[in-house]
Design an enzyme around this catalytic site. Structure first.
Site, PDB file in Angstrom:
ATOM      1  N   ASP A  78       0.839  -1.325   0.161  1.00  0.00           N
ATOM      2  CA  ASP A  78      -0.144  -0.058   0.010  1.00  0.00           C
ATOM      3  C   ASP A  78       1.027   1.001   0.070  1.00  0.00           C
ATOM      4  O   ASP A  78       1.852   1.159  -0.924  1.00  0.00           O
ATOM      5  CB  ASP A  78      -1.246  -0.365   1.150  1.00  0.00           C
ATOM      6  CG  ASP A  78      -1.836   1.067   0.727  1.00  0.00           C
ATOM      7  OD1 ASP A  78      -2.962   1.012   0.176  1.00  0.00           O
ATOM      8  OD2 ASP A  78      -1.835   2.065   2.456  1.00  0.00           O
ATOM      9  N   HIS A 137      -7.435  -6.571  -0.429  1.00  0.00           N
ATOM     10  CA  HIS A 137      -6.340  -5.378  -0.301  1.00  0.00           C
ATOM     11  C   HIS A 137      -5.457  -6.391   0.654  1.00  0.00           C
ATOM     12  O   HIS A 137      -4.007  -5.416   1.395  1.00  0.00           O
ATOM     13  CB  HIS A 137      -6.255  -4.240   0.446  1.00  0.00           C
ATOM     14  CG  HIS A 137      -5.519  -3.423   0.043  1.00  0.00           C
ATOM     15  ND1 HIS A 137      -4.672  -3.260  -1.187  1.00  0.00           N
ATOM     16  CD2 HIS A 137      -5.543  -2.329   1.426  1.00  0.00           C
ATOM     17  CE1 HIS A 137      -4.054  -1.977  -0.843  1.00  0.00           C
ATOM     18  NE2 HIS A 137      -4.138  -1.505   0.991  1.00  0.00           N
TER      19      HIS A 137
END
Length: 285
Positions: free
Chosen positions: A97, A264
């Protein structure tokens, strides 16, 4: 494990240090801290010196006042300086991320230092912002909410920090909080309760729009030259919206890509599969 703080590049960087061997730098994402690497770092430390810092603005690291101080270029410089202080002029680099975006910038700005690069569940920042479609905008609304001028997002999040950040994990993160280790969630909740961390995270997203987009636009013709691995969540928003490997192919000279189960936050919820993918890529016995 040693937990320490060092002053580098003008700020304090909090980090954990494990193991012996070649240097391996692991960079966390939003809205996490270095605690995200707990289930993975211990195993990697059997063959690497594993360094897991908090990015500036996050966790126990420094939180500068100005938005311009939160560019991925500044974050990358923090980490290069930290690794140099620890005796590693070259190292392997992994980022998830925001840590992945920092890692990409680090590999561009300090290519000689990076022996290998792994980026997790991101497409290039410039591509995401310049070719934004309605599906990505809806899924990743937090980019534009957090980037609003202070104090709007800070005030709104401050009304219920845990409620907001849990909505990130369960919403666009496509994660079941029950899949996170208790120690990770405790560290995240502690960070979310700190208004200065919330401010730092908002400034990170403000800088992406106000600073990083232009830096990346200037470097569209450059490639990362070291061996590069891109991992992405098979059930995540990025895999649904993009051919993730194809977004990185023009930007990396030596690229491989692999899906990992989960959304994610697959490093948190599927650490075994994440570790297996890293072990297939990273050098060593």
């Amino acid at each position: 494990m040693q937990s320490e703080t060092r002053r580098v590049n003008g700020i304090e960087v909090a980090y954990d240090l494990r193991g012996q061997g070649p240097g391996l730098l692991l960079l966390h994402g939003f809205p996490q801290t270095r605690a995200m690497w707990g289930p993975i770092a211990g195993t990697l430390a059997t063959r690497f010196t594993v360094v897991t810092p908090d990015l500036r603005g996050y966790g126990g690291s420094g939180k500068p006042a100005e938005v311009a101080d939160y560019s991925f270029r500044d974050m990358a410089q923090d980490q290069v300086a930290l690794m140099a202080q620890l005796g590693f002029e070259q190292f392997h680099l992994v980022g998830h991320d925001r840590g992945g975006r920092t890692a990409h910038r680090l590999a561009l700005d300090h290519g000689a230092a990076v022996q290998s690069l792994t980026m997790m569940d991101i497409v290039p920042t410039h591509l995401l912002l310049s070719d934004l479609n309605r599906h990505v905008a809806k899924a990743y609304y937090h980019w534009f909410f957090l980037a609003q001028p202070s104090p709007l997002p800070e005030t709104m999040i401050g009304a219920d920090p845990e409620g907001y950040f849990m909505s990130c994990l369960q919403g666009w993160g496509a994660a079941d909080p029950e899949g996170f280790e208790a120690a990770q969630m405790a560290a995240y909740r502690k960070a979310w309760a700190d208004p200065e961390v919330v401010r730092g995270m908002c400034n990170d997203y403000r800088a992406a729009l106000e600073v990083d987009f232009d830096l990346d636009a200037a470097d569209l013709g450059r490639q990362v030259t070291c061996p590069t691995l891109v991992l992405y969540g098979a059930e995540g928003a990025m895999a649904a919206a993009y051919d993730v490997a194809a977004t990185w192919a023009p930007r990396c000279a030596d690229l491989r890509a692999e899906a990992v189960p989960g959304g994610h936050f697959f490093p948190d919820t599927h650490p075994t599969e994440t570790l297996a993918a890293l072990n297939r890529f990273l050098p060593g016995p």
